[in-house]
Design an enzyme around this catalytic site. Structure first.
Site: not given
Length: 287
Positions: A170, A106, A124, A149, A19
């Protein structure tokens, strides 16, 4: 598999590296008036309560962001680290001596930095975290949240209309397949949009998996690739994350210099044990 919850790990030493770099990259992108797209493949919940049972169970934030915010003032904080630390304090309305209760994922970092002309595309899959993420983004007009996805989501959005973009990949790395899949997604994305900035986070759990990622990148056509790594302790065959790293494609021109100042500071402040922390900063592929 959808068992991973970042709430257990929010604010840990890996988040500090990831971050702080994300803050510097997004700040750099806002220096031009023209808008840009921020694309996040595995967004998580957006914001985390450090007082909840998940964060308290592991206490990982105490060896990460909490330790940095309460660091001994005898060692000057690198200027490049200040935007990240100030962002965390501002979210908590905290002074130097206050304990923090909130830590941004994030999307939370992006929401604090992006402007009206910038857009965020957040992916998500986890059924619980997607609800939290939707709630977090409810009043963020330029945020687009999808329960789908993230690897495919990234590729579907490139190149962005503005031809300016930052992509963060990530994944939780619950499966070994995530390691090669994440790298191959960036290679495909680069083929579609070679001028974008790409940030790929990885954990150091088994060194061979990281070595394979490096080789896949160096064997590809991707140019201008920076690798940064911070390890709290040496590699081991035992289970557990010993370090964390980022592959950054097309980093801002001054990022390497900024990391040259940040990494020794993290080595001093976030070491675990007796002087076992280490770092790596390498231009893995030239421009």
């Amino acid at each position: 598999m959808l068992s991973y919850r970042h709430a257990f790990h929010a604010g840990n030493f890996a988040d500090v590296l990831k971050h702080s770099v994300l803050t510097l990259v997004l700040d750099y992108m806002t220096r031009k008036e023209k808008g840009f797209s921020y694309i996040d493949s595995h967004s998580g919940a957006g914001m985390y309560q450090l007082s909840d049972s998940y964060a308290q169970k592991t206490g990982e934030y105490k060896e990460g962001i909490a330790r940095l915010l309460s660091a001994d003032a005898q060692q000057a904080i690198p200027e490049a680290l200040l935007p990240y630390l100030e962002l965390i304090r501002d979210m908590n309305q905290a002074s130097a001596d206050d304990e923090i209760s909130l830590y941004p994922g994030s999307p939370g970092i992006a929401k604090a930095i992006l402007r009206r002309q910038d857009s965020a595309h957040l992916f998500e899959l986890h059924p619980t975290d997607i609800d939290y993420l939707n709630d977090f983004c409810q009043r963020w007009r330029k945020a687009h949240v999808k329960q789908s996805d993230g690897y495919q989501g990234v590729l579907s959005l490139l190149p962005p209309p503005s031809r300016r973009g930052v992509v963060l990949i990530d994944p939780p790395y619950e499966l070994k397949e995530d390691y090669p899949k994440a790298v191959k997604t960036i290679i495909k994305a680069y083929d579609k949009f070679a001028t974008g900035t790409y940030i790929l986070w990885y954990p150091v759990v088994k060194r061979t998996l990281v070595d394979e990622m490096e080789k896949t990148f160096t064997d590809s056509q991707v140019k201008n690739l920076l690798q940064v790594e911070f390890c709290q302790r040496p590699d081991t065959e035992e289970y557990g994350m010993t370090g964390t790293g980022l592959f950054i494609v097309n980093p801002p021109w001054q990022l390497k210099e900024q990391l040259t100042a940040i990494l020794p500071y993290l080595q001093t402040q976030l070491k675990k044990g007796q002087d076992n922390a280490s770092y790596k900063l390498e231009q893995l592929v030239a421009e």
